[in-house]
Write an enzyme that holds these catalytic residues in place. Structure first.
Site, PDB file in Angstrom:
ATOM      1  N   THR A 131      -1.838 -10.606  -2.321  1.00 45.63           N
ATOM      2  CA  THR A 131      -2.410  -9.501  -3.083  1.00 45.63           C
ATOM      3  C   THR A 131      -3.270 -10.049  -4.212  1.00 45.63           C
ATOM      4  OG1 THR A 131      -1.970  -7.493  -4.389  1.00 45.63           O
ATOM      5  CG2 THR A 131      -0.331  -9.265  -4.541  1.00 45.63           C
ATOM      6  N   HIS A 136       1.774   2.802  -1.128  1.00 46.92           N
ATOM      7  CA  HIS A 136       0.481   3.491  -0.964  1.00 46.92           C
ATOM      8  C   HIS A 136       0.434   4.339   0.297  1.00 46.92           C
ATOM      9  CE1 HIS A 136      -1.385   0.111  -3.644  1.00 46.92           C
ATOM     10  NE2 HIS A 136      -0.732   1.021  -4.338  1.00 46.92           N
ATOM     11  N   VAL A 168      -0.878  -0.085   4.138  1.00 45.28           N
ATOM     12  CA  VAL A 168      -0.690   1.233   4.776  1.00 45.28           C
ATOM     13  C   VAL A 168      -0.679   1.089   6.299  1.00 45.28           C
ATOM     14  CG1 VAL A 168      -1.702   2.471   2.833  1.00 45.28           C
ATOM     15  CG2 VAL A 168      -3.206   1.680   4.676  1.00 45.28           C
TER      16      VAL A 168
HETATM   17  C1  BV8 Z   1      -2.725   5.907 -10.244  1.00 49.02           C
HETATM   18  C2  BV8 Z   1      -4.269   3.235   0.055  1.00 49.02           C
HETATM   19  C3  BV8 Z   1      -2.369   7.553 -11.905  1.00 49.02           C
HETATM   20  C4  BV8 Z   1      -5.620   3.707   0.473  1.00 49.02           C
HETATM   21  C5  BV8 Z   1      -4.666   1.922  -1.976  1.00 49.02           C
HETATM   22  C6  BV8 Z   1      -4.264   0.329 -14.906  1.00 49.02           C
HETATM   23  C7  BV8 Z   1      -5.246  -0.629 -15.076  1.00 49.02           C
HETATM   24  C8  BV8 Z   1      -6.443  -0.549 -14.349  1.00 49.02           C
HETATM   25  C9  BV8 Z   1      -6.652   0.502 -13.427  1.00 49.02           C
HETATM   26  C10 BV8 Z   1      -5.672   1.443 -13.277  1.00 49.02           C
HETATM   27  C11 BV8 Z   1      -4.487   1.359 -14.009  1.00 49.02           C
HETATM   28  N1  BV8 Z   1      -3.700   2.412 -13.634  1.00 49.02           N
HETATM   29  C12 BV8 Z   1      -4.368   3.158 -12.717  1.00 49.02           C
HETATM   30  C13 BV8 Z   1      -5.566   2.605 -12.473  1.00 49.02           C
HETATM   31  C14 BV8 Z   1      -6.572   3.139 -11.552  1.00 49.02           C
HETATM   32  C15 BV8 Z   1      -6.392   2.595 -10.129  1.00 49.02           C
HETATM   33  C16 BV8 Z   1      -6.601   1.109 -10.103  1.00 49.02           C
HETATM   34  O1  BV8 Z   1      -5.664   0.335 -10.016  1.00 49.02           O
HETATM   35  N2  BV8 Z   1      -7.853   0.713 -10.162  1.00 49.02           N
HETATM   36  C17 BV8 Z   1      -8.175  -0.714 -10.180  1.00 49.02           C
HETATM   37  C18 BV8 Z   1      -8.582  -1.172  -8.778  1.00 49.02           C
HETATM   38  C19 BV8 Z   1      -9.306  -0.911 -11.156  1.00 49.02           C
HETATM   39  N3  BV8 Z   1      -5.080   2.933  -9.610  1.00 49.02           N
HETATM   40  C20 BV8 Z   1      -4.886   4.138  -9.052  1.00 49.02           C
HETATM   41  O2  BV8 Z   1      -5.747   4.989  -8.975  1.00 49.02           O
HETATM   42  C21 BV8 Z   1      -3.487   4.424  -8.509  1.00 49.02           C
HETATM   43  N4  BV8 Z   1      -3.095   5.717  -8.974  1.00 49.02           N
HETATM   44  O3  BV8 Z   1      -2.550   5.020 -11.030  1.00 49.02           O
HETATM   45  O4  BV8 Z   1      -2.585   7.227 -10.537  1.00 49.02           O
HETATM   46  C22 BV8 Z   1      -2.195   9.009 -11.961  1.00 49.02           C
HETATM   47  C23 BV8 Z   1      -1.038   9.505 -12.537  1.00 49.02           C
HETATM   48  C24 BV8 Z   1      -0.880  10.870 -12.622  1.00 49.02           C
HETATM   49  C25 BV8 Z   1      -1.855  11.749 -12.110  1.00 49.02           C
HETATM   50  C26 BV8 Z   1      -3.008  11.233 -11.515  1.00 49.02           C
HETATM   51  C27 BV8 Z   1      -3.186   9.854 -11.435  1.00 49.02           C
HETATM   52  C28 BV8 Z   1      -3.495   4.476  -6.992  1.00 49.02           C
HETATM   53  C29 BV8 Z   1      -3.780   3.119  -6.409  1.00 49.02           C
HETATM   54  C30 BV8 Z   1      -3.560   3.144  -4.875  1.00 49.02           C
HETATM   55  C31 BV8 Z   1      -4.902   3.020  -4.177  1.00 49.02           C
HETATM   56  N5  BV8 Z   1      -4.674   3.000  -2.712  1.00 49.02           N
HETATM   57  N6  BV8 Z   1      -4.408   1.955  -0.665  1.00 49.02           N
HETATM   58  C32 BV8 Z   1      -6.220   2.841   1.548  1.00 49.02           C
HETATM   59  O5  BV8 Z   1      -5.683   1.774   1.873  1.00 49.02           O
HETATM   60  O6  BV8 Z   1      -7.262   3.271   2.094  1.00 49.02           O
HETATM   61  S1  BV8 Z   1      -4.901   0.436  -2.717  1.00 49.02           S
HETATM   62  C33 BV8 Z   1      -5.573  -0.686  -1.612  1.00 49.02           C
HETATM   63  O7  BV8 Z   1      -5.741  -1.867  -2.377  1.00 49.02           O
HETATM   64  C34 BV8 Z   1      -4.707  -1.154  -0.442  1.00 49.02           C
HETATM   65  O8  BV8 Z   1      -3.437  -0.536  -0.382  1.00 49.02           O
HETATM   66  C35 BV8 Z   1      -4.501  -2.647  -0.755  1.00 49.02           C
HETATM   67  O9  BV8 Z   1      -3.339  -3.168  -0.266  1.00 49.02           O
HETATM   68  C36 BV8 Z   1      -4.494  -2.530  -2.198  1.00 49.02           C
HETATM   69  C37 BV8 Z   1      -4.475  -3.657  -3.115  1.00 49.02           C
HETATM   70  O10 BV8 Z   1      -5.331  -4.611  -2.675  1.00 49.02           O
HETATM   71  P1  BV8 Z   1      -4.654  -5.937  -2.082  1.00 49.02           P
HETATM   72  O11 BV8 Z   1      -3.518  -5.571  -1.195  1.00 49.02           O
HETATM   73  O12 BV8 Z   1      -4.373  -6.840  -3.203  1.00 49.02           O
HETATM   74  O13 BV8 Z   1      -5.794  -6.426  -1.167  1.00 49.02           O
HETATM   75  P2  BV8 Z   1      -7.051  -7.220  -1.653  1.00 49.02           P
HETATM   76  O14 BV8 Z   1      -8.029  -7.123  -0.554  1.00 49.02           O
HETATM   77  O15 BV8 Z   1      -7.417  -6.818  -3.031  1.00 49.02           O
HETATM   78  O16 BV8 Z   1      -6.512  -8.738  -1.776  1.00 49.02           O
HETATM   79  C38 BV8 Z   1      -6.065  -9.408  -0.627  1.00 49.02           C
HETATM   80  C39 BV8 Z   1      -5.520 -10.730  -1.103  1.00 49.02           C
HETATM   81  O17 BV8 Z   1      -4.999 -11.418   0.031  1.00 49.02           O
HETATM   82  C40 BV8 Z   1      -6.582 -11.632  -1.717  1.00 49.02           C
HETATM   83  O18 BV8 Z   1      -6.093 -12.178  -2.934  1.00 49.02           O
HETATM   84  C41 BV8 Z   1      -6.757 -12.750  -0.671  1.00 49.02           C
HETATM   85  O19 BV8 Z   1      -7.000 -14.010  -1.283  1.00 49.02           O
HETATM   86  C42 BV8 Z   1      -5.395 -12.765  -0.023  1.00 49.02           C
HETATM   87  N7  BV8 Z   1      -5.348 -13.267   1.354  1.00 49.02           N
HETATM   88  C43 BV8 Z   1      -6.329 -13.243   2.294  1.00 49.02           C
HETATM   89  N8  BV8 Z   1      -5.859 -13.802   3.447  1.00 49.02           N
HETATM   90  C44 BV8 Z   1      -4.562 -14.176   3.209  1.00 49.02           C
HETATM   91  C45 BV8 Z   1      -4.230 -13.841   1.880  1.00 49.02           C
HETATM   92  N9  BV8 Z   1      -3.021 -14.077   1.344  1.00 49.02           N
HETATM   93  C46 BV8 Z   1      -2.103 -14.669   2.140  1.00 49.02           C
HETATM   94  N10 BV8 Z   1      -2.334 -15.018   3.426  1.00 49.02           N
HETATM   95  C47 BV8 Z   1      -3.549 -14.788   3.987  1.00 49.02           C
HETATM   96  N11 BV8 Z   1      -3.784 -15.156   5.272  1.00 49.02           N
END
Ligand code: BV8
Length: 253
Positions: A199, A126, A110
């Site tokens: 991711t 997002h 974002v």
């Molecule tokens: C929805 C905005 C339905 C806000 C964000 C199915 C299965 C399980 C759960 C669910 C499912 N369907 C829905 C869900 C629920 C939920 C969900 O996914 N929960 C999970 C976590 C359990 N999803 C939702 O709620 C979504 N909505 O499905 O709605 C619906 C339908 C109708 C009516 C009502 C509802 C909405 C999800 C969006 C959430 N918003 N962002 C904000 O940013 O404040 S998500 C947030 O996490 C960020 O956007 C971020 O980008 C995103 C994902 O995380 P990553 O980008 O992967 O970041 P993370 O820190 O996790 O990982 C970083 C990676 O980088 C690591 O692996 C690391 O090793 C690596 N890294 C580090 N340094 C480097 C590197 N890689 C390369 N180079 C480097 N130098």
């Protein structure tokens, strides 16, 4: 089982696959912006914010319960983004777009850094922190209004008596924009190569896009120092920072 790439040298076969790709797509996560000084979503909790769970702060319930806390968290993140700059990974993806105009960039981030690197047409699944909307009507709130009311945390909305200013991002439990998600799914279905960049593959529905791409014949390349939930699905795994891997790979196109 994914084929491991030497951290400091892209696999010649992978370079050929990228060269031959007609419809490359990139799925980007917070790791792409890590080298820009933007903590990844799970690291985002340093100092004062370490006592709060980002999953709660980034939710309608969290905003309902403590609007000032959530507003201040986003103001803090905005300040990090304003101080940050696109890194070599963002610039390499821009270059990929220039060399392969059919490239599709999908981001979960974002921070708007990919656009600041010169990319257009980025699918921001997002939302974008630089935009502010009314919590009741979801209509845009402009910067002038926010400046006039910056003493209020959060500022009131000009669009609804009970509305509050909130970031234009998708919170946990909120649906993604159907149009954007549809474009991302279509890109995954028609791609022949997906770069999965920085991711953890934990947030859905974004995390399901790699399996859609794979089911439609795309080669999957994960670029991430750590293994993730998507590593098993990937054909290649490059345990390297995206700021190093992307310029190295795309520079050899
Ligand atoms: C929805 C905005 C339905 C806000 C964000 C199915 C299965 C399980 C759960 C669910 C499912 N369907 C829905 C869900 C629920 C939920 C969900 O996914 N929960 C999970 C976590 C359990 N999803 C939702 O709620 C979504 N909505 O499905 O709605 C619906 C339908 C109708 C009516 C009502 C509802 C909405 C999800 C969006 C959430 N918003 N962002 C904000 O940013 O404040 S998500 C947030 O996490 C960020 O956007 C971020 O980008 C995103 C994902 O995380 P990553 O980008 O992967 O970041 P993370 O820190 O996790 O990982 C970083 C990676 O980088 C690591 O692996 C690391 O090793 C690596 N890294 C580090 N340094 C480097 C590197 N890689 C390369 N180079 C480097 N130098």
């Amino acid at each position: 089982m994914a084929r491991l790439i030497e951290p400091d040298r892209p696999d010649p076969e992978l370079i050929d696959v990228l060269r031959g790709a007609k419809r490359p797509v990139a799925l980007c996560g917070a790791g792409l912006s890590a080298e820009s000084g933007i903590p990844t979503f799970r690291e985002a909790q340093t100092g004062f914010w370490s006592r709060f769970d980002p999953m709660t702060l980034a939710s309608p319930e969290g905003f309902e319960e403590a609007p000032a806390r959530v507003w201040d968290w986003y103001q803090w993140r905005r300040s990090l983004i304003l101080r940050g700059h696109p890194n070599a990974g963002h610039h390499a993806l821009r270059e990929l777009q220039q060399r392969r105009p059919s490239t599709c960039l999908i981001t979960q981030n974002v921070d708007g850094l990919q656009q600041r690197a010169g990319s257009d047409g980025v699918i921001e699944l997002h939302g974008n922190l630089s935009r502010t909307i009314c919590s009741r009507t979801r209509r845009r709130i402009d910067e002038d209004w926010l400046e006039q009311h910056e003493d209020r945390h959060p500022p009131p909305s000009p669009h609804h008596a009970e509305g509050l200013a909130r970031p234009d991002v998708v919170w946990f439990g909120e649906p993604l924009d159907e149009g954007l998600l549809g474009r991302a799914i279509e890109a995954a279905q028609t791609s022949d190569l997906m770069l999965i960049i920085g991711t953890s593959g934990l947030v859905h529905p974004a995390a399901s896009l790699p399996s859609v791409a794979r089911d439609h014949g795309a080669a999957l390349v994960e670029i991430n120092p750590d293994a993730t939930a998507l590593s098993e699905l990937s054909h290649w795994r490059w345990p390297q920072s995206s700021a190093i891997a992307l310029p190295s790979l795309i520079g050899r196109l």
